[in-house]
Enzyme design. Structure first.
Site, PDB file in Angstrom:
ATOM      1  N   CYS A   1      15.997  25.099  -7.468  1.00 25.99           N
ATOM      2  CA  CYS A   1      17.022  24.429  -7.966  1.00 25.99           C
ATOM      3  C   CYS A   1      16.968  22.774  -7.250  1.00 25.99           C
ATOM      4  CB  CYS A   1      18.422  24.960  -8.071  1.00 25.99           C
ATOM      5  SG  CYS A   1      18.396  26.631  -8.253  1.00 25.99           S
TER       6      CYS A   1
ATOM      7  N   HIS B   1      22.073  19.574 -10.519  1.00 26.37           N
ATOM      8  CA  HIS B   1      21.576  20.851 -11.175  1.00 26.37           C
ATOM      9  C   HIS B   1      22.172  21.378 -12.289  1.00 26.37           C
ATOM     10  CE1 HIS B   1      19.645  24.525 -11.569  1.00 26.37           C
ATOM     11  NE2 HIS B   1      20.553  25.058 -10.931  1.00 26.37           N
TER      12      HIS B   1
ATOM     13  N   ASN C   1      19.834  27.241 -17.782  1.00 16.41           N
ATOM     14  CA  ASN C   1      19.316  26.865 -16.439  1.00 16.41           C
ATOM     15  C   ASN C   1      17.822  26.935 -16.273  1.00 16.41           C
ATOM     16  OD1 ASN C   1      18.703  26.795 -13.725  1.00 16.41           O
ATOM     17  ND2 ASN C   1      20.629  27.856 -13.013  1.00 16.41           N
TER      18      ASN C   1
END
Length: 335
Positions: free
Chosen positions: A114, A262, A292
């Site tokens: 991430c 993120h 994601n």
């Protein structure tokens, strides 16, 4: 001589997993519940014969074609992935060859999730400002869905596959990528782990990741995430990092035109926005159509913000990644 982001684009696989699909598999979770918890409507899923190098190549080709970039002009490739095609060779070498980038170019993988985009930009900046390279291709590519146990709805609702390509070039000033800030807490590595498929059994690091403990039938990799632990880590680290970045850049929060973090999930992002007291119009969220995508969420959001007119030349944008590792990093970019 500084470094700047010159162009960014991305690629998502064709196959889609919608909330309707998930709700049919898990009737106890309605479409509305999934969307409300995650802010995600659809995730793109790599095919059985589609891997990180394929996504990376597609993203880079899209960037090259859209912006008229000659692959022969690239003198370094940084590929960020936690789902490489092979233990060896490195995925960056596969991508270099497929794209027709010169054999005189450097190419290396970095293994971060991430926060990986920030780390890759920092490495690209270092290569350029030290005179080692002039045009660096930064590619992020992950196929986390291949790690997920099909019966684990907690992570199937969140993660999608994708890749992004960013061209980082030399700039006449040193103000385009500034206030690089990093952080690492390896004691939290057990909070997000793929326990199976590596050289060491993951239960040694995180006993709760064992599929028997989770009442799952092992499927190969069986990604495990401690959601509450990741959430608490994020709420603690992100505000501190924002303050550190601003101090390094000698800026106030109001001096930042756009915040691109993120894209973990909408619930977490909204908590962060409120905690930081950032106006909604300055806090860009773009995960409804992609989920994601780990290392690619920030560049995907940047490309979307640019297309939607939310990010225009001259704006100061704060980028901040956080998650698996545990690892985090941020910077201020002038677009």
């Amino acid at each position: 001589m500084g470094a700047r982001i010159a162009a960014v684009d991305y690629y998502l696989p064709e196959a889609v997993l919608s909330n309707e699909d998930l709700s049919r598999e898990f009737p106890e979770w309605s479409v509305e519940k999934i969307s409300g918890k995650t802010g995600i409507d659809r995730r793109h899923i790599s095919g059985p014969d589609e891997f990180s190098s394929d996504l990376a190549i597609a993203a880079a080709r899209r960037l090259f074609e859209r912006d008229g970039i000659d692959p022969q002009s690239i003198d370094y490739v940084i590929l960020c992935t936690q789902s490489p095609d092979y233990y060896l060779p490195s995925t960056a070498c596969i991508v270099q060859d497929a794209l027709g980038i010169p054999t005189s170019a450097g190419a290396t993988d970095i293994t971060l999730g991430c926060s990986g985009y920030i780390y890759a930009l920092g490495l690209a900046k270092g290569l350029i400002e030290s005179g080692q390279a002039a045009k660096v291709l930064v590619v992020t590519a992950d196929t986390y869905t291949k790690f997920i146990n099909p019966a684990d709805k907690s992570v199937r609702t969140i993660f999608g596959d994708g890749a992004a390509a960013t061209l980082v070039t030399a700039d006449g000033s040193d103000t385009s990528l500034t206030a690089m800030t990093y952080g690492t807490d390896g004691s939290g590595g057990k909070s997000l782990i793929v326990p199976n498929g590596g050289l060491r059994a993951g239960a040694a690091l995180q006993p709760k990741a064992d599929t028997a403990v989770r009442e799952l039938v092992a499927s190969g990799y069986d990604l495990y995430m401690d959601g509450p632990d990741i959430f608490n880590f994020t709420l603690r680290v992100v505000p501190e990092t924002v303050e550190e970045i601003l101090a390094k850049a000698q800026l106030e929060q109001n001096d930042i035109d756009l915040f691109v973090f993120h894209q973990a999930n909408a619930f977490m992002l909204e908590h962060l926005r409120k905690k930081l007291k950032v106006p909604a119009e300055k806090f860009f969220v773009s995960l409804a159509e992609s989920g994601n995508t780990v290392s690619s969420t920030i560049p995907i959001a940047l490309a979307d913000a640019e297309r939607q007119g939310a990010l225009v030349p001259g704006m100061r944008v704060m980028l901040l990644g956080f998650g698996v590792g545990l690892s985090w990093g941020g910077l201020v970019a002038t677009w």
